[in-house]
Design an enzyme around this catalytic site. Structure first.
Site, PDB file in Angstrom:
ATOM      1  N   ASP A   1       0.864  -1.173   0.000  1.00 40.40           N
ATOM      2  CA  ASP A   1       0.000   0.000   0.000  1.00 40.40           C
ATOM      3  C   ASP A   1       0.908   1.232   0.000  1.00 40.40           C
ATOM      4  OD1 ASP A   1      -2.355   1.694   0.551  1.00 40.40           O
ATOM      5  OD2 ASP A   1      -1.453   1.870   2.539  1.00 40.40           O
TER       6      ASP A   1
ATOM      7  N   ASP B   1      -0.186   5.166   0.977  1.00 43.52           N
ATOM      8  CA  ASP B   1      -0.440   6.096   2.079  1.00 43.52           C
ATOM      9  C   ASP B   1      -0.579   5.334   3.397  1.00 43.52           C
ATOM     10  OD1 ASP B   1      -0.647   8.473   0.405  1.00 43.52           O
ATOM     11  OD2 ASP B   1      -2.528   7.600  -0.309  1.00 43.52           O
TER      12      ASP B   1
END
Length: 219
Positions: free
Chosen positions: A8, A10
Site C-alpha cells: 500500500d 499512504d
C-alpha cells in the site's frame, strides 16, 4: 514462479496524512458541510475517493459524493500547484526494506487508492518509481477491498497468489488480500490499529519496516 511483495502507499510507504486531511477539509468546506475530524479522515485513507467520502458523509447521495470527489482532486491539485503540500516522507526503514527484498529476489508492486499521476509523482520524488514492476491505482480499479488491484498486479508480475504478499496499514488492505487469496502483513505505523489488522485476517503484524524482509521470508 516469481515472488511478489505489494505495498500500500499512504500509511505504509509514506506518511501523507497531513495533505489528505487538508484536501478533505477543503472538499467539505466547498460543499458547505462540516468537516469530519482528522481522526475520521485517517480512518478512510486507502479507499478510493467516492467510497471514502461516502463513509465520511453517509447521509449524502451518490451524485454529491461524486461531485465532492472531483472537488477533492481540485483541492489537491491546487495545493500541489502552489507548492503548498506538506512533506510526505517515507516511513523509517522503508527504503532499506525495499533494498533488502529486491536483493533477495522479490518483485515489488504498489496497490493504492491514489491516482496514477499522484502515485508516479510521489515515487519519483523519492527516487523509487523504477523499483516497482507493477503499479495499481484507483484510476483503473474498484476501491479496496475489491481484489482487482492485486489480481492484476500478480498477473503483470508473473507471480501467483500463493507466492504473493500484501503489505498494508488498514483493514482494507488486509481484506483485499484475503479476497485475492494472498497472504497479508499489517504494519502498525499507519492509520488502523494492530487489533483491526489482525481481526481483518493479517497473517502477521510488524512494528517497524526493518522486520518486513524476515517476516515475508517466513510466510
Amino acid at each position: 514462479m516469481n515472488r511478489l511483495a505489494v505495498f500500500d502507499c499512504d500509511g505504509t510507504l509514506v506518511d501523507s496524512q497531513a495533505n489528505i486531511c487538508r484536501a478533505m477539509e477543503a472538499t467539505f468546506a466547498a460543499a458547505s458541510l462540516p468537516s469530519p475530524s482528522r481522526a475520521d479522515i485517517r480512518r478512510i485513507v486507502g479507499l478510493s475517493l467516492v467510497p471514502a467520502i461516502a463513509m465520511l458523509h453517509p447521509q449524502g447521495e451518490l451524485a454529491l459524493h461524486e461531485e465532492m470527489a472531483e472537488g477533492y482532486k481540485r483541492a489537491f491539485f491546487a495545493m500541489r500547484s502552489s507548492n503548498a503540500l506538506d512533506p510526505e516522507p517515507l516511513f523509517d526503514g522503508i527504503r532499506e526494506a525495499i533494498d533488502t527484498l529486491e536483493a533477495s529476489g522479490w518483485l515489488l508492486g504498489v496497490a493504492t487508492g491514489k491516482s496514477d499521476r499522484g502515485l508516479r509523482l510521489l515515487l519519483e520524488h523519492h527516487g523509487l518509481f523504477n523499483r516497482f514492476v507493477t503499479l495499481q491505482t484507483a484510476d483503473r480499479h474498484p476501491s479496496k477491498p475489491h481484489p482487482s488491484m492485486l489480481q492484476l498486479a500478480i498477473s503483470e508480475a508473473g507471480a501467483a497468489p500463493e507466492t504473493s504478499v500484501m503489505i498494508g496499514d488498514t483493514s482494507f488492505d488486509i481484506e483485499m488480500a484475503r479476497a485475492a487469496g494472498v497472504r497479508a502483513v499489517g504494519v502498525v505505523w499507519g492509520y488502523h490499529t494492530p487489533e483491526e489488522l489482525l481481526a481483518a485476517g493479517a497473517d502477521q503484524v510488524v512494528v517497524h519496516a526493518s522486520a518486513l524482509p524476515a517476516v515475508l521470508e517466513s510466510l
